[in-house]
Scaffold this motif. Structure first.
Motif, short mmCIF file in Angstrom:
data_model
loop_
_atom_site.label_atom_id
_atom_site.label_comp_id
_atom_site.label_asym_id
_atom_site.label_seq_id
_atom_site.Cartn_x
_atom_site.Cartn_y
_atom_site.Cartn_z
N ASN A 57 0.72 -1.32 0.23
CA ASN A 57 0.04 -0.23 0.08
C ASN A 57 0.76 1.24 -0.38
O ASN A 57 0.02 2.68 -0.98
CB ASN A 57 -1.02 0.20 1.45
N PRO B 22 -5.11 3.93 -7.58
CA PRO B 22 -5.86 3.81 -5.68
C PRO B 22 -6.71 2.97 -5.06
O PRO B 22 -6.32 1.30 -5.60
CB PRO B 22 -7.43 4.43 -6.84
N GLN B 23 -6.68 3.41 -3.62
CA GLN B 23 -5.86 1.73 -2.96
C GLN B 23 -6.81 0.62 -3.11
O GLN B 23 -6.79 -0.30 -3.35
CB GLN B 23 -6.32 2.57 -1.17
N GLY B 24 -8.16 1.27 -3.46
CA GLY B 24 -9.62 0.25 -3.52
C GLY B 24 -9.33 -0.61 -5.19
O GLY B 24 -9.78 -1.67 -5.26
N ASN B 25 -8.50 0.09 -5.99
CA ASN B 25 -8.46 -0.95 -7.46
C ASN B 25 -7.01 -1.45 -6.85
O ASN B 25 -7.48 -2.61 -7.90
CB ASN B 25 -8.05 0.24 -8.34
N ALA C 31 -6.10 -3.46 -4.38
CA ALA C 31 -6.47 -4.53 -3.27
C ALA C 31 -7.64 -5.32 -4.75
O ALA C 31 -7.25 -6.61 -4.56
CB ALA C 31 -8.22 -3.89 -2.11
N GLU C 32 -8.90 -4.28 -5.42
CA GLU C 32 -9.24 -5.61 -6.57
C GLU C 32 -8.50 -5.87 -7.34
O GLU C 32 -9.21 -7.02 -7.49
CB GLU C 32 -10.01 -4.66 -6.87
N ARG D 41 -6.64 -8.91 -5.90
CA ARG D 41 -7.89 -9.91 -5.81
C ARG D 41 -8.63 -10.87 -6.97
O ARG D 41 -8.43 -11.90 -6.74
CB ARG D 41 -9.21 -9.75 -4.86
N PHE E 202 -4.12 -6.66 3.89
CA PHE E 202 -3.99 -7.67 2.24
C PHE E 202 -3.69 -8.19 2.55
O PHE E 202 -3.23 -9.00 1.16
CB PHE E 202 -3.21 -6.21 1.73
N ILE F 296 -5.69 -11.77 0.21
CA ILE F 296 -5.61 -11.59 -1.14
C ILE F 296 -4.42 -11.04 -2.07
O ILE F 296 -4.34 -12.41 -3.03
CB ILE F 296 -6.61 -10.01 -1.32
#
Lengths: 227, 222
Positions: free
Chosen positions: A52, A101-104, A106-107, A110, A176, A179
């Motif tokens: 991150n 971007p943090q959510g991107n 993570a996804e 994933r 994290f 994932i």
């Protein structure tokens, strides 16, 4: 194949120059400091690191960056009050940055673990971080195509592992870990405690052992021997 | 005359804490809320037990409690600003992809963010000044701006040199497009949306004085 290894040095010994390495943690919570130190010792270089952040202070990932082992960072938040080693390398043009971007982030991690070839997300649409990416109007909003992030190795930290490699985490140190464990070809976990198989409630296992390759206990308890 | 000043609800501009108190009061009971780093964090000081608000922190928790002190401090329990926090009864932990699915999936009712600029149509700029030598860092800002049902911004209306941060179009790099629904400032509360910007109330000045400061056509609250 699941291995239980005695030292962090052996746990990271297989990491090659040029590898992509995912490192768990958000701030210090969940950061596998001992595994990162071992990665430093093993001398692997030209690494792409997924985390991150981009290292804080004078420890862990920050030192790996300082020593010039990291060719590229893929992260969401590299700039912090104590990210001086990354800052210096970045301003010197000695490290590449892929800002996500943090959510991107993570996804995308994933998606790699879940066998997804890419996905459309509204996050980042209309911003500089979506420039050059395919966009579509889907489900009532503009969305941006994002691709999975795979890794050769993940270094993560969990609270406990059983002998099947099943993991449980502690509080926000989970971040994290689950994932990244799924996204990497080889997942190395440092845990505080190795417990006998059967002693983790299957209902509470967070990362099933199928995602785990190497477990090393760092500090903490050996409840098997205590028992 | 009375209609012109009817929406002035305070004789003076609001301080940071008064503004935080106002935002807290406007959050509907039972809401799931994410408070951004900085000024928005102050809002948590004014949420009441009766409101039954559940706080989300994007590093992976619902049911976040106040900042941890003394023996409560636990390195494994931090918020998105990396500050040690506490857990409330009924808290839950989840991994990062789930945490951002909570956001992106529209499950959060409100997120409160700081801003450099907000545009007439609710575009948000809060992650990067665009300075060529600045190291860009975005974190969860774009995800928060895009995902929550309502995005509230807290900021001073003017920059230090007196320029309005509420603008026709953002000049700083965007965080999200058309995402902001309300802007809470020291001088006024603005409602933003596709139909333009409405002044809900003013503090220490009239609607006309606000209109003088802001370079876009404002509407009065009905």
């Amino acid at each position: 194949m699941l291995n239980f290894i005695d030292t962090v040095g052996e746990a990271v010994a297989g990491i090659q120059d040029g590898s992509t390495v995912m490192i768990g943690g958000f701030g210090n919570a969940g950061q596998p400091f001992e595994l990162i130190d071992a990665l430093m010792e093993c001398g692997a270089k030209d690494l792409t690191v997924v985390n991150n952040n981009a290292g804080q202070g004078d420890q862990g990932l920050a030192l790996l960056i300082k020593e010039g082992r990291v060719r590229k960072m893929i992260c969401s938040f590299p700039r912090q009050s104590d990210s001086w080693h990354f800052d210096a390398k970045f301003h010197a043009g000695e490290i590449e940055l892929e800002l996500v971007p943090q959510g991107n982030l993570a996804e995308r991690i994933r998606a790699a673990g879940a066998g997804i070839g890419g996905f459309f997300t509204p996050t980042g649409y209309g911003t500089t971080l979506a420039e050059g990416k395919e966009t579509r109007f889907l489900d009532g909003k503009w969305q941006v195509f994002e691709t999975p992030i795979h890794a050769d190795v993940a270094l993560i930290k969990a609270l406990k592992a059983d002998r099947k490699g099943n993991l449980v985490y502690r509080k926000t140190a989970r971040n994290f870990g689950p994932i990244m464990a799924a996204a990497a070809k080889h997942t190395v976990v440092q845990v505080s405690e190795i417990v006998p198989t059967g002693s983790l409630d299957p209902e509470n296992v967070v990362t099933p052992g199928i995602y785990v390759n190497t477990v090393v206990r760092v500090g903490g308890l050996d409840t098997e021997k205590v028992a | 005359m009375s209609t012109e000043t009817s929406i002035q609800t305070s004789a003076k501009p609001l301080g940071r804490d008064e503004l935080a108190q106002l935002v807290a009061r406007d959050i509907a009971p039972g809401s799931f809320v994410n408070l951004g780093i900085g000024q928005p964090t102050l809002v948590s000081n004014y949420l009441t037990e009766e409101q039954n608000i559940t706080l989300h922190t994007e590093n992976g928790m619902l049911g976040m409690g106040p900042a941890a002190e003394g023996e409560e401090i636990d390195g494994d329990l931090i918020n998105a600003g990396k500050i040690p926090v506490t857990e409330l009864p009924g808290a839950s932990y989840f991994h990062h992809a789930d945490s951002f699915a909570i956001m992106r999936g529209g499950h959060l009712d409100i997120c409160v963010l700081g801003a450099f600029q907000v545009s007439a149509t609710g575009d948000l700029a809060n992650w990067h000044t665009g300075a060529p030598d600045a190291i860009p860092a975005v974190g969860g800002a774009m995800d928060l701006a895009t995902g929550a049902k309502d995005v509230f911004v807290m900021m001073t209306l003017l920059t230090r040199d007196g320029t309005s941060k509420l603008v026709e179009a953002c000049t700083y790099p965007l965080t999200g497009v058309g995402c902001v629904t309300r802007v809470y400032t020291d001088k006024a509360v603005f409602l933003t949306g596709p139909d333009g910007v409405t002044v809900r109330e003013t503090f220490g000045c009239s609607f006309e004085e606000i209109q003088e400061l802001v370079p876009l056509a404002l509407k009065r609250a009905e």
